[in-house]
Motif scaffolding. Structure first.
Motif, PDB file in Angstrom:
ATOM      1  N   SER A 209       4.861  24.228   7.613  1.00 36.78           N
ATOM      2  CA  SER A 209       6.198  24.574   7.147  1.00 36.78           C
ATOM      3  C   SER A 209       6.496  23.914   5.804  1.00 36.78           C
ATOM      4  N   LYS A 210       7.564  24.377   5.157  1.00 36.59           N
ATOM      5  CA  LYS A 210       7.975  23.791   3.878  1.00 36.59           C
ATOM      6  C   LYS A 210       8.400  22.341   4.059  1.00 36.59           C
ATOM      7  N   GLU A 211       9.027  22.051   5.187  1.00 33.85           N
ATOM      8  CA  GLU A 211       9.459  20.678   5.446  1.00 33.85           C
ATOM      9  C   GLU A 211       8.274  19.734   5.551  1.00 33.85           C
ATOM     10  N   ALA A 212       7.236  20.180   6.262  1.00 31.52           N
ATOM     11  CA  ALA A 212       6.041  19.346   6.410  1.00 31.52           C
ATOM     12  C   ALA A 212       5.341  19.153   5.073  1.00 31.52           C
ATOM     13  N   GLU A 213       5.321  20.189   4.263  1.00 36.30           N
ATOM     14  CA  GLU A 213       4.686  20.080   2.951  1.00 36.30           C
ATOM     15  C   GLU A 213       5.436  19.088   2.074  1.00 36.30           C
ATOM     16  N   ALA A 214       6.758  19.100   2.141  1.00 36.24           N
ATOM     17  CA  ALA A 214       7.552  18.141   1.374  1.00 36.24           C
ATOM     18  C   ALA A 214       7.278  16.713   1.839  1.00 36.24           C
ATOM     19  N   LEU A 215       7.129  16.533   3.148  1.00 31.55           N
ATOM     20  CA  LEU A 215       6.823  15.211   3.686  1.00 31.55           C
ATOM     21  C   LEU A 215       5.427  14.758   3.267  1.00 31.55           C
ATOM     22  N   ARG A 216       4.499  15.700   3.142  1.00 35.52           N
ATOM     23  CA  ARG A 216       3.157  15.343   2.659  1.00 35.52           C
ATOM     24  C   ARG A 216       3.211  14.834   1.220  1.00 35.52           C
ATOM     25  N   SER A 217       4.138  15.373   0.436  1.00 33.52           N
ATOM     26  CA  SER A 217       4.302  14.876  -0.934  1.00 33.52           C
ATOM     27  C   SER A 217       4.772  13.424  -0.923  1.00 33.52           C
ATOM     28  N   VAL A 218       5.651  13.088   0.013  1.00 34.79           N
ATOM     29  CA  VAL A 218       6.099  11.699   0.157  1.00 34.79           C
ATOM     30  C   VAL A 218       4.919  10.824   0.556  1.00 34.79           C
ATOM     31  N   ARG A 219       4.113  11.302   1.486  1.00 32.83           N
ATOM     32  CA  ARG A 219       2.914  10.552   1.903  1.00 32.83           C
ATOM     33  C   ARG A 219       2.002  10.265   0.716  1.00 32.83           C
ATOM     34  N   SER A 220       1.783  11.272  -0.113  1.00 36.26           N
ATOM     35  CA  SER A 220       0.922  11.092  -1.281  1.00 36.26           C
ATOM     36  C   SER A 220       1.481  10.044  -2.231  1.00 36.26           C
ATOM     37  N   GLU A 221       2.796  10.098  -2.451  1.00 32.59           N
ATOM     38  CA  GLU A 221       3.433   9.108  -3.328  1.00 32.59           C
ATOM     39  C   GLU A 221       3.259   7.697  -2.778  1.00 32.59           C
ATOM     40  N   LEU A 222       3.404   7.544  -1.474  1.00 34.61           N
ATOM     41  CA  LEU A 222       3.254   6.221  -0.861  1.00 34.61           C
ATOM     42  C   LEU A 222       1.822   5.712  -0.974  1.00 34.61           C
ATOM     43  N   LEU A 223       0.865   6.606  -0.819  1.00 35.80           N
ATOM     44  CA  LEU A 223      -0.540   6.200  -0.950  1.00 35.80           C
ATOM     45  C   LEU A 223      -0.835   5.716  -2.364  1.00 35.80           C
ATOM     46  N   LEU A 224      -0.221   6.355  -3.333  1.00 35.28           N
ATOM     47  CA  LEU A 224      -0.471   5.998  -4.727  1.00 35.28           C
ATOM     48  C   LEU A 224       0.333   4.776  -5.176  1.00 35.28           C
ATOM     49  N   ARG A 225       1.546   4.628  -4.656  1.00 39.95           N
ATOM     50  CA  ARG A 225       2.464   3.612  -5.177  1.00 39.95           C
ATOM     51  C   ARG A 225       2.603   2.377  -4.296  1.00 39.95           C
ATOM     52  N   TRP A 226       2.224   2.480  -3.025  1.00 43.55           N
ATOM     53  CA  TRP A 226       2.445   1.332  -2.141  1.00 43.55           C
ATOM     54  C   TRP A 226       1.199   0.894  -1.371  1.00 43.55           C
ATOM     55  N   PHE A 227       0.533   1.850  -0.751  1.00 44.38           N
ATOM     56  CA  PHE A 227      -0.604   1.492   0.095  1.00 44.38           C
ATOM     57  C   PHE A 227      -1.936   1.428  -0.652  1.00 44.38           C
ATOM     58  N   ASN A 228      -1.892   1.435  -1.964  1.00 47.20           N
ATOM     59  CA  ASN A 228      -3.134   1.456  -2.746  1.00 47.20           C
ATOM     60  C   ASN A 228      -3.583   0.070  -3.197  1.00 47.20           C
ATOM     61  N   GLU A 229      -2.830  -0.968  -2.900  1.00 40.49           N
ATOM     62  CA  GLU A 229      -3.172  -2.304  -3.381  1.00 40.49           C
ATOM     63  C   GLU A 229      -3.325  -3.290  -2.228  1.00 40.49           C
ATOM     64  N   GLY A 230      -3.854  -2.828  -1.134  1.00 37.73           N
ATOM     65  CA  GLY A 230      -4.069  -3.707   0.007  1.00 37.73           C
ATOM     66  C   GLY A 230      -2.871  -3.860   0.915  1.00 37.73           C
ATOM     67  N   ARG A 231      -1.729  -3.252   0.537  1.00 33.71           N
ATOM     68  CA  ARG A 231      -0.556  -3.333   1.408  1.00 33.71           C
ATOM     69  C   ARG A 231      -0.742  -2.417   2.618  1.00 33.71           C
ATOM     70  N   LYS A 232      -0.223  -2.854   3.747  1.00 33.89           N
ATOM     71  CA  LYS A 232      -0.368  -2.075   4.967  1.00 33.89           C
ATOM     72  C   LYS A 232       0.956  -1.798   5.679  1.00 33.89           C
TER      73      LYS A 232
END
Length: 296
Positions: free
Chosen positions: A103-126
């Motif tokens: 769905s469009k809602e799930a796709e929008a949430l996947r964009s949030v997931r991608s942002e978090l992977l790039l901006r928060w969980f990419n430096e050893g943070r868990k």
């Protein structure tokens, strides 16, 4: 242009064709195993597929034997992308990522997931907290769906409901009113007891637990920080659903332990002044405001 094809190129073409045939056969078997196709249907589907140069799923749909949802479910199994069809879901409809992943809602949430992977969980943070100013702004919805989405990537995920005053994750995942975080911090249970979520084998949920009279004091205990530190050795991602800031200051204790908070807001509901105050309170703890998500 040279129209001749080398032996190696011919081999590649044959191998690709064989792979495609195996993939179609696998989908057919998955549909049979799920009870969507009968053995006698296979011949009809394969005949139409050959006559009209269709994919197996397209041919089966054209014959009225399966639905688009059936095909998506088979593909999700084939590519190890777990989700639950809405008609069969034993979880809350709020879990869009689990029941309607296309769905469009799930796709929008996947964009949030991608942002978090790039901006928060990419430096050893868990660990990351998810919060809001009000209970109706969707922090629990956001935390639950992000947990499912990270699990769909194969990450080992733990979702903890730290909102001991008005917990919601136990309702979303239909966990009942059992033991949880409060009981663990109060030393009422000897060890951590999390709930696994089918079919998301890498997702676990720790509910808020028994309603305590002193949630702030429990979250302020050193044992809460020690618990998170220990869990970070076992999980790739830990998401903390927090109490709304207008309800209590508990969220500050959680944000401080997590080091960062993602803010959930809702269109036509959230107001700028409370959000600005929430941001200041998060920064006061020494944690970062990782971002804000606007939900409809």
């Amino acid at each position: 242009m040279n129209s001749l094809t080398s032996a190696s190129e011919q081999g590649s073409i044959v191998e690709a064709a064989a792979t495609s045939i195996r993939a179609e056969a696998n989908i057919g078997k998955l549909l049979q195993d799920a009870g969507r196709l009968k053995p006698q249907d296979m011949e009809r589907v394969l005949k139409l597929q050959q006559e009209q140069n269709l994919r197996f799923g397209e041919a089966a749909q054209k014959l009225g034997l399966v639905t688009e949802a059936d095909i998506q479910q088979a593909l999700s199994q084939q590519f190890e992308y777990p989700y639950i069809p809405a008609a069969e879901a034993s979880l809350s409809p709020e879990l869009t990522a689990a029941t309607a992943p296309y769905s469009k809602e799930a796709e929008a949430l996947r964009s949030v997931r991608s942002e978090l992977l790039l901006r928060w969980f990419n430096e050893g943070r868990k660990t990351l907290a998810v919060g809001s100013t009000r209970a109706d702004e969707g922090a629990s919805y956001l935390a639950a769906n992000l947990a499912v989405l990270f699990a769909q990537m194969g990450r080992k995920v733990l979702l903890i409901d730290t909102n001991m005053r008005q917990p919601h994750q136990q309702e979303i995942f239909h966990l009942g009113n059992g033991m949880g975080l409060s009981d663990l911090l109060a030393e009422r249970v000897p060890s951590l007891q999390v709930h696994s979520v089918k079919p998301f084998h890498t997702l676990a949920v720790l509910p808020a637990g028994s309603p305590p009279p002193n949630p702030a004091e429990l979250l302020a205990r050193p044992s809460f920080g020690a618990l998170l530190s220990g869990l970070e050795t076992s999980y790739d991602i830990i998401l903390l659903d927090t109490a709304p800031s207008q309800l209590t200051s508990d969220f500050q204790l959680v944000a401080a332990r997590a080091g960062g908070m993602l803010i959930a807001t809702r269109r036509n509901v959230s107001r700028l002044a409370p959000l600005a105050e929430l941001k200041e309170k998060i920064l006061f703890t020494g944690a970062q405001v990782v971002g804000a998500v606007v939900l409809d």
